[in-house]
Motif scaffolding. Structure first.
Motif, short mmCIF file in Angstrom:
data_model
loop_
_atom_site.label_atom_id
_atom_site.label_comp_id
_atom_site.label_asym_id
_atom_site.label_seq_id
_atom_site.Cartn_x
_atom_site.Cartn_y
_atom_site.Cartn_z
N VAL A 9 36.28 -5.35 24.53
CA VAL A 9 34.94 -6.44 24.34
C VAL A 9 35.52 -7.25 23.75
O VAL A 9 35.54 -9.12 24.02
CB VAL A 9 34.08 -5.64 23.92
CG1 VAL A 9 32.69 -6.34 23.55
CG2 VAL A 9 33.57 -5.28 24.99
N VAL A 10 35.70 -7.26 22.53
CA VAL A 10 36.56 -8.21 21.33
C VAL A 10 37.99 -8.71 22.04
O VAL A 10 37.85 -10.33 21.62
CB VAL A 10 36.72 -6.88 19.91
CG1 VAL A 10 37.32 -8.88 19.33
CG2 VAL A 10 34.95 -7.03 19.27
N THR A 11 38.90 -8.01 22.15
CA THR A 11 39.41 -8.96 23.09
C THR A 11 39.11 -10.20 24.76
O THR A 11 39.17 -10.98 24.66
CB THR A 11 40.75 -7.70 23.74
OG1 THR A 11 41.05 -7.30 22.64
CG2 THR A 11 41.72 -9.24 24.24
N PHE A 12 38.66 -9.78 25.09
CA PHE A 12 37.69 -10.55 26.16
C PHE A 12 36.90 -11.76 25.83
O PHE A 12 37.41 -12.65 25.68
CB PHE A 12 36.52 -9.52 26.94
CG PHE A 12 36.22 -10.71 27.74
CD1 PHE A 12 36.46 -10.53 29.27
CD2 PHE A 12 34.95 -10.81 27.65
CE1 PHE A 12 35.98 -11.95 30.17
CE2 PHE A 12 34.20 -11.39 28.80
CZ PHE A 12 34.66 -12.16 29.67
N LEU A 13 35.91 -11.40 24.79
CA LEU A 13 35.94 -12.36 24.13
C LEU A 13 36.31 -13.95 23.24
O LEU A 13 36.41 -14.39 23.03
CB LEU A 13 34.38 -11.91 23.03
CG LEU A 13 33.08 -11.42 23.99
CD1 LEU A 13 32.54 -10.39 22.91
CD2 LEU A 13 32.61 -12.37 24.88
N ALA A 14 37.32 -12.85 22.47
CA ALA A 14 38.64 -13.58 21.90
C ALA A 14 39.48 -14.78 22.89
O ALA A 14 39.33 -15.39 22.92
CB ALA A 14 39.24 -12.69 20.86
N GLN A 15 39.32 -14.09 23.46
CA GLN A 15 40.90 -15.10 24.25
C GLN A 15 39.94 -16.17 25.47
O GLN A 15 40.39 -16.66 26.23
CB GLN A 15 41.44 -13.87 25.28
CG GLN A 15 42.58 -12.88 24.85
CD GLN A 15 43.57 -14.04 23.42
OE1 GLN A 15 43.32 -15.13 23.76
NE2 GLN A 15 43.53 -13.91 23.05
N LEU A 16 38.34 -15.36 25.55
CA LEU A 16 37.77 -16.75 26.26
C LEU A 16 37.73 -17.78 26.18
O LEU A 16 37.25 -18.31 24.50
CB LEU A 16 36.35 -16.36 27.12
CG LEU A 16 36.18 -15.29 27.41
CD1 LEU A 16 34.23 -15.30 27.05
CD2 LEU A 16 36.14 -15.74 28.58
N GLY A 17 38.20 -18.80 26.83
CA GLY A 17 38.61 -20.91 26.20
C GLY A 17 39.76 -20.67 25.64
O GLY A 17 39.54 -21.86 24.97
N PRO A 137 45.08 0.50 26.70
CA PRO A 137 44.87 -0.52 27.95
C PRO A 137 43.30 -1.32 27.98
O PRO A 137 43.94 -2.29 28.44
CB PRO A 137 44.19 0.91 28.63
CG PRO A 137 44.24 1.56 28.18
CD PRO A 137 44.57 1.44 26.33
N ALA A 138 42.66 -1.61 27.41
CA ALA A 138 41.66 -1.98 26.59
C ALA A 138 42.47 -2.73 26.14
O ALA A 138 41.44 -4.45 26.45
CB ALA A 138 40.87 -1.51 25.63
#
Length: 189
Positions: A9-17, A137-138
């Motif tokens: 979740v944090v990697t996804f949110l942190a890399q957005l934009g 993998p996350a």
């Protein structure tokens, strides 16, 4: 299992934009090769995440459970603070002509990921978890989820979104989550 969800979740949110998505869209549009660009960035993320997980496994025996939670709280706050600061400058698609799209994404994207990806969070989550390798993998899947939309939409459509506001909101949520984890580790809540 907590390392898997936290890092995903944090990697996804942190890399957005962020810088890596801007780098990926520019390089993909310049070369016309989405799959090599995406695979190069994912290989770079896989190597960096494996090193971060190994670091988390190495330091875990030296840390108390309270300190592990405090380290995770600090990592969450740092990622949140990074998101609330200035928007990152777009990564430029650089590289030698012989590298092609994959090599440029691997080395150029890897350099960007070292600075932006929050590998401290991956190491902290791995140190805290009974299944530390679940963070590996996350981290890869989180980056994949963050890179697919801009690569499919293209740079022009992706940049039309209000990224400054989105990143500040995500950063505030991550800072709040870090404060809550830190306070609960100290037994204050």
């Amino acid at each position: 299992m907590d390392a898997l969800m936290i890092v995903l979740v944090v990697t996804f949110l942190a890399q957005l934009g962020g810088r890596s998505s801007g780098f990926a869209t520019r390089l993909a549009e310049r070369t016309g090769a989405i799959v090599p660009v995406l695979s190069g960035l994912l290989v770079a993320q896989a190597v960096l995440a494996a090193m971060a997980v190994a670091l988390g496994i190495a330091i875990a025996p030296e840390l108390t459970p309270e300190l592990r939670s405090l380290l995770l709280a600090l990592a969450l706050v740092l990622v949140g603070v990074a998101l609330t600061t200035r928007m990152p400058r777009p990564g430029s698609p650089f590289g030698w002509p012989r590298l092609r799209a994959f090599g440029t994404a691997l080395f150029g994207g890897g350099a960007i990921l070292v600075a932006d990806s929050g590998m401290m969070l991956v190491a902290a989550a791995a140190a805290r978890s009974p299944l530390p390798w679940a963070a590996w993998p996350a981290a890869i899947l989180g980056l994949l989820g963050a890179l697919l939309p801009p690569l499919m939409l293209g740079e022009r459509e992706w940049q039309r979104l209000p990224w400054r506001t989105i990143r500040i909101a995500i950063g505030a949520v991550l800072i709040l989550a870090g404060v809550i984890v830190g306070l609960s580790a100290k037994g204050l809540i």
